[in-house]
Design a protein around this motif. Sequence first.
Motif, PDB file in Angstrom:
ATOM      1  N   LEU A  93      -1.958  -0.339  13.661  1.00 32.59           N
ATOM      2  CA  LEU A  93      -2.254   0.805  12.792  1.00 32.59           C
ATOM      3  C   LEU A  93      -2.240   2.103  13.572  1.00 32.59           C
ATOM      4  O   LEU A  93      -2.594   2.131  14.754  1.00 32.59           O
ATOM      5  N   PRO A  94      -1.874   3.235  12.929  1.00 30.66           N
ATOM      6  CA  PRO A  94      -1.405   3.334  11.541  1.00 30.66           C
ATOM      7  C   PRO A  94       0.063   2.937  11.398  1.00 30.66           C
ATOM      8  O   PRO A  94       0.853   3.119  12.328  1.00 30.66           O
ATOM      9  N   ILE A  95       0.405   2.399  10.224  1.00 28.89           N
ATOM     10  CA  ILE A  95       1.805   2.083   9.920  1.00 28.89           C
ATOM     11  C   ILE A  95       2.123   2.634   8.531  1.00 28.89           C
ATOM     12  O   ILE A  95       1.218   2.906   7.729  1.00 28.89           O
ATOM     13  N   SER A  96       3.388   2.772   8.239  1.00 30.75           N
ATOM     14  CA  SER A  96       3.804   3.322   6.955  1.00 30.75           C
ATOM     15  C   SER A  96       3.509   2.336   5.814  1.00 30.75           C
ATOM     16  O   SER A  96       3.704   1.124   5.958  1.00 30.75           O
ATOM     17  N   PHE A  97       3.019   2.867   4.698  1.00 29.21           N
ATOM     18  CA  PHE A  97       2.788   2.056   3.508  1.00 29.21           C
ATOM     19  C   PHE A  97       4.093   1.396   3.042  1.00 29.21           C
ATOM     20  O   PHE A  97       4.100   0.273   2.548  1.00 29.21           O
ATOM     21  N   ARG A  98       5.204   2.089   3.229  1.00 25.48           N
ATOM     22  CA  ARG A  98       6.507   1.579   2.811  1.00 25.48           C
ATOM     23  C   ARG A  98       6.885   0.294   3.555  1.00 25.48           C
ATOM     24  O   ARG A  98       7.710  -0.486   3.071  1.00 25.48           O
ATOM     25  N   SER A  99       6.281   0.062   4.720  1.00 22.32           N
ATOM     26  CA  SER A  99       6.673  -1.090   5.534  1.00 22.32           C
ATOM     27  C   SER A  99       6.300  -2.425   4.908  1.00 22.32           C
ATOM     28  O   SER A  99       6.846  -3.462   5.282  1.00 22.32           O
ATOM     29  N   ILE A 100       5.362  -2.425   3.949  1.00 19.25           N
ATOM     30  CA  ILE A 100       4.977  -3.684   3.318  1.00 19.25           C
ATOM     31  C   ILE A 100       5.645  -3.863   1.952  1.00 19.25           C
ATOM     32  O   ILE A 100       5.449  -4.885   1.288  1.00 19.25           O
ATOM     33  N   ILE A 101       6.424  -2.859   1.517  1.00 22.69           N
ATOM     34  CA  ILE A 101       7.054  -2.895   0.195  1.00 22.69           C
ATOM     35  C   ILE A 101       8.482  -3.422   0.322  1.00 22.69           C
ATOM     36  O   ILE A 101       9.239  -3.026   1.216  1.00 22.69           O
ATOM     37  N   ALA A 102       8.853  -4.352  -0.581  1.00 18.63           N
ATOM     38  CA  ALA A 102      10.222  -4.883  -0.596  1.00 18.63           C
ATOM     39  C   ALA A 102      11.204  -3.778  -0.983  1.00 18.63           C
ATOM     40  O   ALA A 102      10.858  -2.849  -1.726  1.00 18.63           O
ATOM     41  N   MET A 103      12.440  -3.878  -0.520  1.00 17.40           N
ATOM     42  CA  MET A 103      13.427  -2.825  -0.710  1.00 17.40           C
ATOM     43  C   MET A 103      13.622  -2.486  -2.194  1.00 17.40           C
ATOM     44  O   MET A 103      13.726  -1.315  -2.568  1.00 17.40           O
ATOM     45  N   GLY A 104      13.608  -3.495  -3.067  1.00 18.73           N
ATOM     46  CA  GLY A 104      13.853  -3.242  -4.478  1.00 18.73           C
ATOM     47  C   GLY A 104      12.749  -2.486  -5.183  1.00 18.73           C
ATOM     48  O   GLY A 104      12.926  -2.037  -6.326  1.00 18.73           O
ATOM     49  N   SER A 105      11.574  -2.328  -4.539  1.00 10.93           N
ATOM     50  CA  SER A 105      10.451  -1.627  -5.160  1.00 10.93           C
ATOM     51  C   SER A 105      10.177  -0.267  -4.536  1.00 10.93           C
ATOM     52  O   SER A 105       9.159   0.371  -4.844  1.00 10.93           O
ATOM     53  N   MET A 106      11.076   0.202  -3.667  1.00 10.89           N
ATOM     54  CA  MET A 106      10.844   1.475  -2.988  1.00 10.89           C
ATOM     55  C   MET A 106      10.759   2.640  -3.978  1.00 10.89           C
ATOM     56  O   MET A 106       9.931   3.545  -3.831  1.00 10.89           O
ATOM     57  N   GLY A 107      11.594   2.626  -5.018  1.00 15.23           N
ATOM     58  CA  GLY A 107      11.559   3.709  -6.003  1.00 15.23           C
ATOM     59  C   GLY A 107      10.239   3.751  -6.738  1.00 15.23           C
ATOM     60  O   GLY A 107       9.636   4.820  -6.910  1.00 15.23           O
ATOM     61  N   LYS A 108       9.757   2.586  -7.191  1.00 14.87           N
ATOM     62  CA  LYS A 108       8.467   2.530  -7.878  1.00 14.87           C
ATOM     63  C   LYS A 108       7.324   2.941  -6.951  1.00 14.87           C
ATOM     64  O   LYS A 108       6.360   3.578  -7.377  1.00 14.87           O
ATOM     65  N   ALA A 109       7.433   2.565  -5.668  1.00 14.80           N
ATOM     66  CA  ALA A 109       6.397   2.931  -4.706  1.00 14.80           C
ATOM     67  C   ALA A 109       6.324   4.447  -4.550  1.00 14.80           C
ATOM     68  O   ALA A 109       5.234   5.035  -4.450  1.00 14.80           O
ATOM     69  N   ALA A 110       7.489   5.114  -4.564  1.00 11.48           N
ATOM     70  CA  ALA A 110       7.517   6.576  -4.489  1.00 11.48           C
ATOM     71  C   ALA A 110       6.866   7.194  -5.728  1.00 11.48           C
ATOM     72  O   ALA A 110       6.125   8.189  -5.630  1.00 11.48           O
ATOM     73  N   ASP A 111       7.133   6.595  -6.907  1.00 14.37           N
ATOM     74  CA  ASP A 111       6.506   7.089  -8.143  1.00 14.37           C
ATOM     75  C   ASP A 111       4.987   6.921  -8.089  1.00 14.37           C
ATOM     76  O   ASP A 111       4.238   7.796  -8.528  1.00 14.37           O
ATOM     77  N   LEU A 112       4.540   5.764  -7.561  1.00 18.07           N
ATOM     78  CA  LEU A 112       3.099   5.517  -7.414  1.00 18.07           C
ATOM     79  C   LEU A 112       2.460   6.592  -6.551  1.00 18.07           C
ATOM     80  O   LEU A 112       1.429   7.182  -6.924  1.00 18.07           O
ATOM     81  N   TRP A 113       3.083   6.885  -5.425  1.00 16.70           N
ATOM     82  CA  TRP A 113       2.507   7.861  -4.499  1.00 16.70           C
ATOM     83  C   TRP A 113       2.492   9.263  -5.113  1.00 16.70           C
ATOM     84  O   TRP A 113       1.527  10.009  -4.950  1.00 16.70           O
ATOM     85  N   LYS A 114       3.548   9.601  -5.840  1.00 24.73           N
ATOM     86  CA  LYS A 114       3.612  10.926  -6.472  1.00 24.73           C
ATOM     87  C   LYS A 114       2.483  11.076  -7.497  1.00 24.73           C
ATOM     88  O   LYS A 114       1.835  12.122  -7.580  1.00 24.73           O
ATOM     89  N   GLU A 115       2.229  10.003  -8.272  1.00 27.56           N
ATOM     90  CA  GLU A 115       1.174  10.079  -9.292  1.00 27.56           C
ATOM     91  C   GLU A 115      -0.204  10.199  -8.646  1.00 27.56           C
ATOM     92  O   GLU A 115      -1.081  10.912  -9.146  1.00 27.56           O
ATOM     93  N   ILE A 116      -0.398   9.550  -7.511  1.00 27.20           N
ATOM     94  CA  ILE A 116      -1.675   9.668  -6.796  1.00 27.20           C
ATOM     95  C   ILE A 116      -1.894  11.117  -6.359  1.00 27.20           C
ATOM     96  O   ILE A 116      -2.959  11.699  -6.557  1.00 27.20           O
TER      97      ILE A 116
END
Length: 402
Positions: free
Chosen positions: A39-62
């Motif tokens: 630690l620290p590591i990027s949150f994106r590192s645990i997300i599968a490639m196909g969910s990167m777009g949704k992960a970006a939307d999640l972060w934007k809404e936060i």
Amino acid sequence: MVVLNREKLKNVCYLLCNHQAEILDVLMDDYGLVDKNNLPISFRSIIAMGSMGKAADLWKEIVDKGFASNYELYVQKENEVPQALQFSAGTLGNKIWIIAAPHNDTMEKMLSELMHINNEQQNLIRSAKKEISRIKKTKPSEFDAYDEISRVNNELINVQRKLVKQNEEILYLNRKLSETNKAIEHFAYTVSHDLKEPLRMVKSFMGLLKKKYEYQLDEKAQQYIYFAIDGAERMERLITDLLEYSRVGRLNVPKEKTDVNEVLDNVLKLNRSLINELGAGIHYPKLPVIECQRVAIQQLFHNLIGNSLKYRKPDVVPEITITCEAQKKYWEFSIKDNGRGIALENHKLIFDLFRRVHEESEESGSGMGLAICKKIVNEHGGDIWVESEIGAGSTFYFTLEK
């Protein structure tokens, strides 16, 4: 303060991040997604490639709204198949918390727990504000309200983090204990099998020796053969009882509704030959249906009734009476006999391993029957004891949790 209840929450992930989408701390991680040592590591590192777009939307809404929920993202460990989890997240001071779970009901439990924690923290902060305000009126130069509130809040978060980590350690130790118990069970079975085999050979060949050369051997040799066969049989019983003792409480057998009358019927059938031979009387009223491990409770009654038959008075017909009383939180059973009785100083010792108090008797036994009974009763949340006097019979009492 309320902390996350790990007994209620299974298969969850709970992370603390900064606003740069880096994971700073791991409070729960039942999936092993995050290497805590890097630690620290990027949150994106645990997300599968196909969910990167949704992960970006999640972060934007936060960032925009301070809270986001019901995002299904696929997480992936190296060289493993991606797994879908439900994500929710929100801001906590200058941090962002993220929780993930496989089902909405688990997510709701976590959110509920977090709301409790937040409410408790806010209540404590308000109390601290009032106290600081009161003191500040008398000694304004000695306190800085903002620093004091921040300190209290940080302490609360640190305590919460420590407790969660301690809970994780306890769960880890429980898993290791479960694995150890399975290994012990396998070891006990293997050892019992390996030890019984040579004993069976001793018995078998000694029996053949006696049968073939019985009339050619003198009395001393006959006695040696008897001692060898008897010793092998006693050792075999001891190994069997040791295995039975090791199994009690470690097989995770679920409790079921059990008619105690049916249990006793089975026990009496197993002892029918001896009961008929002795003319023993066994009396009991209509007994209840209880929640228990059926096989274990049958073993319990079998051992206690068997002892009453075994340690009877010479030339006296055994009489055994079984009763049950319903208490508020438990069932209380009693098994009363008219046997030899037990000296007061042995009332507790008889429940120890390998303890026999009738050493002068000819009855065989390993001294483990009552130890097994005690373990069965304890596993059912109860206790077992005896009331007895020499020559006046014995009454064994035991309780079973409702």
